[in-house]
Enzyme design. Structure first.
Site, PDB file in Angstrom:
ATOM      1  N   GLN A  88      50.268  15.966 -12.791  1.00  0.00           N
ATOM      2  CA  GLN A  88      50.695  14.711 -12.152  1.00  0.00           C
ATOM      3  C   GLN A  88      50.621  14.800 -10.628  1.00  0.00           C
ATOM      4  O   GLN A  88      50.850  13.815  -9.930  1.00  0.00           O
ATOM      5  CB  GLN A  88      52.158  14.412 -12.540  1.00  0.00           C
ATOM      6  CG  GLN A  88      52.336  14.030 -13.990  1.00  0.00           C
ATOM      7  CD  GLN A  88      51.580  12.753 -14.309  1.00  0.00           C
ATOM      8  OE1 GLN A  88      51.752  11.755 -13.638  1.00  0.00           O
ATOM      9  NE2 GLN A  88      50.706  12.815 -15.289  1.00  0.00           N
ATOM     10  N   TYR A 117      51.894  19.230   3.734  1.00  0.00           N
ATOM     11  CA  TYR A 117      52.042  19.975   2.470  1.00  0.00           C
ATOM     12  C   TYR A 117      51.583  21.423   2.675  1.00  0.00           C
ATOM     13  O   TYR A 117      52.259  22.374   2.269  1.00  0.00           O
ATOM     14  CB  TYR A 117      51.217  19.285   1.377  1.00  0.00           C
ATOM     15  CG  TYR A 117      51.088  20.083   0.099  1.00  0.00           C
ATOM     16  CD1 TYR A 117      52.166  20.210  -0.780  1.00  0.00           C
ATOM     17  CD2 TYR A 117      49.887  20.718  -0.237  1.00  0.00           C
ATOM     18  CE1 TYR A 117      52.050  20.943  -1.952  1.00  0.00           C
ATOM     19  CE2 TYR A 117      49.763  21.451  -1.409  1.00  0.00           C
ATOM     20  CZ  TYR A 117      50.853  21.557  -2.262  1.00  0.00           C
ATOM     21  OH  TYR A 117      50.740  22.292  -3.425  1.00  0.00           O
ATOM     22  N   ALA A 154      60.238  21.673 -14.577  1.00  0.00           N
ATOM     23  CA  ALA A 154      59.723  21.933 -15.943  1.00  0.00           C
ATOM     24  C   ALA A 154      59.454  20.642 -16.722  1.00  0.00           C
ATOM     25  O   ALA A 154      59.177  20.700 -17.912  1.00  0.00           O
ATOM     26  CB  ALA A 154      60.726  22.817 -16.698  1.00  0.00           C
ATOM     27  N   ASN A 194      58.762  26.694  -9.185  1.00  0.00           N
ATOM     28  CA  ASN A 194      57.522  25.948  -9.405  1.00  0.00           C
ATOM     29  C   ASN A 194      57.555  24.537  -8.826  1.00  0.00           C
ATOM     30  O   ASN A 194      56.538  24.030  -8.374  1.00  0.00           O
ATOM     31  CB  ASN A 194      57.268  25.879 -10.923  1.00  0.00           C
ATOM     32  CG  ASN A 194      56.296  24.780 -11.274  1.00  0.00           C
ATOM     33  OD1 ASN A 194      55.084  24.917 -11.081  1.00  0.00           O
ATOM     34  ND2 ASN A 194      56.807  23.657 -11.777  1.00  0.00           N
TER      35      ASN A 194
END
Ligand SMILES: NC(=O)c1ccc[n+]([C@@H]2O[C@H](COP(=O)([O-])OP(=O)(O)OC[C@H]3O[C@@H](n4cnc5c(N)ncnc54)[C@H](OP(=O)(O)O)[C@@H]3O)[C@@H](O)[C@H]2O)c1
Length: 293
Positions: A204, A166, A19, A97
């Site tokens: 980011q 990934y 977060a 997340n």
């Protein structure tokens, strides 16, 4: 004002991992705005403290509780769940997340980069899911929700070596979400499991992926008009506000209008142009929460 369908979540507790920036910060803010108590965790806890102050001065009805947690460390995760249990009762919504990509290809990447991705994208998500479910079960919470922020990379492999590992972790998230949904049905609960799979989102993420080549990261977000974190937040609110008997399960995909729909693939040797949709690759599943084992 609470969105229709979100009233039932008022004052209940949501854990949002990652977060401190990007999608997680936007989701945490939106849930506080909807009146939830949100525990936001990440390593850079200062960012979450600033966000909490911002939410407070905006007069949002909920609260944001910052928690410092390195999700690659199981002890940190377990301590966080026990602090949530002792100070706030337990978790009603878990939004997995936090995630990252490292530029480690399959042929020459470093094992440490692979481990970092596995630890956060797969293991931390699984540990948080297990702990959130146990917390709901102990308190007889039968309407909880576990949302995994997956990726379009969890449904197709793009020809870019830096994203292959990934992508493997995100394919794991697809399998883990469906496996979770099946186990929840077997356990005869009405707790729901959903994964949301965004395309490019301006955060980011690319700067962390290409941390040695910031110009490459910037180019990622310049090539098309990307999604913004708030666009993913809208999908989270939609999922949470759906009526309790509706299960939005696998792969709510959301991508920029300018992004080629990469779930379509060209037939080998076919001329340039839109490819065929690969049949059945990505069910966007909506069904009654009790059914569809
Ligand atoms: N941006 C995209 O284009 C895109 C597309 C599809 C899916 N996604 C997925 O969306 C999710 C969020 O990504 P984002 O775009 O918002 O990326 P981001 O801006 O880089 O944010 C990543 C978040 O994960 C946290 N995190 C990473 N490693 C952690 C660790 N060891 N312990 C605790 N927290 C950790 C970071 O917090 P700290 O560094 O402060 O710990 C940060 O809050 C990820 O799962 C990603 O795979 C992103």
């Amino acid at each position: 004002m609470a969105r229709p369908g979100m009233e039932r979540w008022r004052d209940r507790l949501a854990l949002v991992t990652g977060a401190s920036v990007g999608i997680g910060a936007a989701v945490a803010r939106a849930l506080v705005q909807q009146g939830l108590k949100v525990v936001g965790c990440a390593r850079t806890v200062g960012n979450i403290e600033e966000l909490a102050a911002e939410c407070k001065s905006a007069g949002y009805p909920g609260t944001l509780i910052p928690y410092r947690c390195d999700l690659s460390n199981e002890e940190d995760i377990l301590s966080m769940f026990s602090a949530i249990c002792s100070q706030h009762g337990g978790v009603d919504i878990c939004i997995n997340n936090a995630g990252l990509g490292r530029p480690d290809s399959l042929l020459s990447g470093s094992t440490s980069g692979w481990k970092e991705m596995l630890n956060v994208n797969v293991l931390a998500l699984s540990i948080c899911t297990r702990e959130a479910y146990q917390s709901m079960k102990e308190r007889k919470v039968d309407d909880g929700h576990i949302i995994n922020i997956n990726s379009m990379s969890g449904h197709r492999v793009v020809p870019q070596s830096v994203t292959h590992f990934y992508s493997a972790t995100k394919y794991a998230v697809t399998a883990l979400t469906e496996g979770l949904r099946q186990e929840l049905r077997e356990a005869q609960t009405h707790i729901r499991a959903t994964c949301i799979s965004p395309g490019f989102v301006e955060t980011q993420f690319a700067f962390r992926l290409h941390d040695k080549e910031p110009e490459k990261a910037a180019a990622t977000y310049e090539q098309i008009k990307c999604l913004q974190p708030e666009d993913v937040t809208e999908a989270v609110i939609y999922v949470l506000s759906s009526p309790p008997h509706v299960q939005v399960s696998l792969a709510l995909t959301i991508h920029s209008l300018e992004e080629p729909n990469q779930l379509q693939r060209k037939e080998a040797g076919s001329p340039a142009g839109p490819g065929r949709v690969s049949q059945g690759l990505i069910p966007c599943a909506f069904h009654r929460s009790e059914t569809s084992r």
